[in-house]
Each structure stands twice: as C-alpha cells, then as structure tokens.
Design a protein around this motif. Structure first.
Motif, mmCIF file in Angstrom:
data_model
loop_
_atom_site.group_PDB
_atom_site.id
_atom_site.type_symbol
_atom_site.label_atom_id
_atom_site.label_comp_id
_atom_site.label_asym_id
_atom_site.label_seq_id
_atom_site.Cartn_x
_atom_site.Cartn_y
_atom_site.Cartn_z
ATOM 1 N N TRP A 217 -16.214 -0.953 1.065
ATOM 2 C CA TRP A 217 -15.524 -1.926 1.895
ATOM 3 C C TRP A 217 -14.604 -2.773 1.034
ATOM 4 O O TRP A 217 -14.977 -3.232 -0.034
ATOM 5 C CB TRP A 217 -16.530 -2.845 2.590
ATOM 6 C CG TRP A 217 -17.178 -2.198 3.758
ATOM 7 C CD1 TRP A 217 -18.343 -1.496 3.757
ATOM 8 C CD2 TRP A 217 -16.703 -2.170 5.089
ATOM 9 N NE1 TRP A 217 -18.624 -1.034 5.010
ATOM 10 C CE2 TRP A 217 -17.633 -1.438 5.855
ATOM 11 C CE3 TRP A 217 -15.578 -2.699 5.721
ATOM 12 C CZ2 TRP A 217 -17.462 -1.227 7.219
ATOM 13 C CZ3 TRP A 217 -15.416 -2.489 7.079
ATOM 14 C CH2 TRP A 217 -16.356 -1.759 7.809
ATOM 15 N N GLY A 218 -13.398 -3.017 1.535
ATOM 16 C CA GLY A 218 -12.449 -3.908 0.883
ATOM 17 C C GLY A 218 -12.221 -5.139 1.745
ATOM 18 O O GLY A 218 -13.013 -5.440 2.647
ATOM 19 N N TYR A 219 -11.136 -5.826 1.506
ATOM 20 C CA TYR A 219 -10.791 -7.026 2.261
ATOM 21 C C TYR A 219 -10.343 -6.672 3.672
ATOM 22 O O TYR A 219 -9.815 -5.596 3.915
ATOM 23 C CB TYR A 219 -9.684 -7.812 1.549
ATOM 24 C CG TYR A 219 -10.120 -8.345 0.214
ATOM 25 C CD1 TYR A 219 -11.038 -9.386 0.134
ATOM 26 C CD2 TYR A 219 -9.641 -7.790 -0.963
ATOM 27 C CE1 TYR A 219 -11.454 -9.869 -1.096
ATOM 28 C CE2 TYR A 219 -10.049 -8.272 -2.196
ATOM 29 C CZ TYR A 219 -10.952 -9.306 -2.244
ATOM 30 O OH TYR A 219 -11.369 -9.779 -3.460
ATOM 31 N N ILE B 177 -11.492 0.053 4.495
ATOM 32 C CA ILE B 177 -12.483 0.854 3.784
ATOM 33 C C ILE B 177 -11.819 1.908 2.910
ATOM 34 O O ILE B 177 -10.661 2.245 3.090
ATOM 35 C CB ILE B 177 -13.461 1.558 4.764
ATOM 36 C CG1 ILE B 177 -12.705 2.499 5.693
ATOM 37 C CG2 ILE B 177 -14.288 0.556 5.525
ATOM 38 C CD1 ILE B 177 -13.599 3.405 6.514
ATOM 39 N N CYS B 178 -12.609 2.408 1.973
ATOM 40 C CA CYS B 178 -12.205 3.512 1.125
ATOM 41 C C CYS B 178 -13.305 4.562 1.247
ATOM 42 O O CYS B 178 -14.466 4.291 0.934
ATOM 43 C CB CYS B 178 -12.055 3.032 -0.314
ATOM 44 S SG CYS B 178 -11.102 4.143 -1.347
ATOM 45 N N HIS C 76 -4.825 5.480 -8.884
ATOM 46 C CA HIS C 76 -4.294 6.729 -8.356
ATOM 47 C C HIS C 76 -5.290 7.420 -7.439
ATOM 48 O O HIS C 76 -4.886 8.052 -6.466
ATOM 49 C CB HIS C 76 -3.874 7.668 -9.487
ATOM 50 C CG HIS C 76 -2.545 7.307 -10.075
ATOM 51 N ND1 HIS C 76 -1.726 8.231 -10.666
ATOM 52 C CD2 HIS C 76 -1.889 6.121 -10.157
ATOM 53 C CE1 HIS C 76 -0.626 7.641 -11.097
ATOM 54 N NE2 HIS C 76 -0.707 6.349 -10.801
ATOM 55 N N CYS C 77 -6.583 7.313 -7.724
ATOM 56 C CA CYS C 77 -7.591 7.931 -6.845
ATOM 57 C C CYS C 77 -7.598 7.215 -5.501
ATOM 58 O O CYS C 77 -7.592 7.861 -4.447
ATOM 59 C CB CYS C 77 -8.973 7.886 -7.482
ATOM 60 S SG CYS C 77 -9.077 8.747 -9.060
ATOM 61 N N SER C 78 -7.594 5.877 -5.525
ATOM 62 C CA SER C 78 -7.581 5.083 -4.283
ATOM 63 C C SER C 78 -6.309 5.325 -3.481
ATOM 64 O O SER C 78 -6.351 5.410 -2.258
ATOM 65 C CB SER C 78 -7.677 3.589 -4.591
ATOM 66 O OG SER C 78 -8.883 3.266 -5.208
ATOM 67 N N ASN C 79 -5.180 5.411 -4.171
ATOM 68 C CA ASN C 79 -3.896 5.530 -3.485
ATOM 69 C C ASN C 79 -3.545 6.947 -3.045
ATOM 70 O O ASN C 79 -2.837 7.113 -2.056
ATOM 71 C CB ASN C 79 -2.763 5.002 -4.370
ATOM 72 C CG ASN C 79 -2.836 3.510 -4.558
ATOM 73 O OD1 ASN C 79 -3.361 2.790 -3.715
ATOM 74 N ND2 ASN C 79 -2.312 3.024 -5.665
ATOM 75 N N TYR C 80 -4.028 7.973 -3.766
ATOM 76 C CA TYR C 80 -3.565 9.325 -3.496
ATOM 77 C C TYR C 80 -4.653 10.353 -3.179
ATOM 78 O O TYR C 80 -4.375 11.360 -2.548
ATOM 79 C CB TYR C 80 -2.751 9.851 -4.694
ATOM 80 C CG TYR C 80 -1.617 8.950 -5.079
ATOM 81 C CD1 TYR C 80 -0.572 8.696 -4.203
ATOM 82 C CD2 TYR C 80 -1.593 8.334 -6.322
ATOM 83 C CE1 TYR C 80 0.476 7.858 -4.557
ATOM 84 C CE2 TYR C 80 -0.538 7.492 -6.685
ATOM 85 C CZ TYR C 80 0.485 7.264 -5.800
ATOM 86 O OH TYR C 80 1.519 6.436 -6.153
ATOM 87 N N HIS D 55 -6.139 -2.636 1.893
ATOM 88 C CA HIS D 55 -6.855 -3.686 1.172
ATOM 89 C C HIS D 55 -8.183 -3.185 0.602
ATOM 90 O O HIS D 55 -9.127 -3.952 0.466
ATOM 91 C CB HIS D 55 -7.098 -4.895 2.083
ATOM 92 C CG HIS D 55 -5.841 -5.527 2.575
ATOM 93 N ND1 HIS D 55 -4.980 -6.230 1.752
ATOM 94 C CD2 HIS D 55 -5.271 -5.547 3.796
ATOM 95 C CE1 HIS D 55 -3.956 -6.651 2.454
ATOM 96 N NE2 HIS D 55 -4.100 -6.248 3.693
ATOM 97 N N ALA D 56 -8.253 -1.895 0.290
ATOM 98 C CA ALA D 56 -9.491 -1.328 -0.270
ATOM 99 C C ALA D 56 -9.148 -0.446 -1.457
ATOM 100 O O ALA D 56 -8.124 0.226 -1.469
ATOM 101 C CB ALA D 56 -10.232 -0.514 0.784
#
Length: 124
Positions: free
Chosen positions: A36-38, A42-43, A97-101, A108-109
């Motif tokens: 969980w992010g802001y 979620i991620c 890069h893992c979170s973004n791609y 916001h996660a």
C-alpha cells in the motif's frame, strides 16, 4: 474524519495491510504481494507477464533474494531486492524501475525502501 484530500469520510477507519509471500518450490524462490502507498494506491508484486498473475521468480544472491529485468531498448534496468533481518523484510527498488515498469503500481505507490515487520500469523 477527513480523507487525505480533505473531503469527509463516513467510515470510521480503513484497514490497509501490505504483505509479501515468499516461498520456495523445489530449488527455486518466488514471491507475490501487495504494498500500500499513499492515497490508497497499491503496488502489486507478481511476474511481469501481461494478462497473467504468476508469482515473481527470484534468485538467491548472497543473503538477498533478487529479481532483475533489463530492457535496454526502453532504458529499463529493474533490480528488486528482498532482504530478511531480525525484524522482518526490507524491500529495495533503488531506481524505481521495477515499480514504474515491471509491477502494477499506482502513482503514489512503490516498492523502494519498504520494511515489513515479521508476523507469525498465517493467512485464513
């Protein structure tokens, strides 16, 4: 009660629980989870296979479990690291890069610099 954006909320509270499931099958390691992010973003951590939800394969490197994916034509260099300590699990994605791609993450996660406390509770 107010939401993060200042609007009113009718709910007394909302439960947000991040988790990572790390397991071994034969001699291979895998993980899957939800961070969980802001603002309730979620991620989702799964293998980066479009249309399929499979556990993420990991390789043991020293004391860390690692997933690496490079796609030079898109300038992507994902390095996702899981490291256990006496208090729980520390997750790193230094360049995001893992979170973004690679993972499905809201704006916001992310999975960088996340520390999850060890629990003895199992899933019901």
């Amino acid at each position: 009660m107010l939401n993060e954006d200042g609007s009113e909320s009718n709910e007394r509270f909302k439960l947000k629980t991040s988790y990572i499931n790390v397991f071994k099958e034969d001699d291979k390691y895998f993980t899957e989870g939800l961070i969980w992010g802001y603002n309730f973003h979620i991620c989702t951590i799964t293998a980066p296979v479009e249309g399929v939800s499979e556990p993420l394969p990991l390789i043991l490197k020293g004391k860390k479990l690692v997933f690496e994916e490079q796609e030079p034509e898109y300038d992507i260099n994902c390095k996702f690291e899981l490291e256990f300590d006496e208090n729980g699990l520390h997750i790193k994605d230094k360049n995001y890069h893992c979170s973004n791609y690679m993972f499905y993450c809201g704006a916001h996660a992310s999975v960088h610099d996340v520390h999850l406390v060890k629990t003895n509770k199992g899933c019901n």
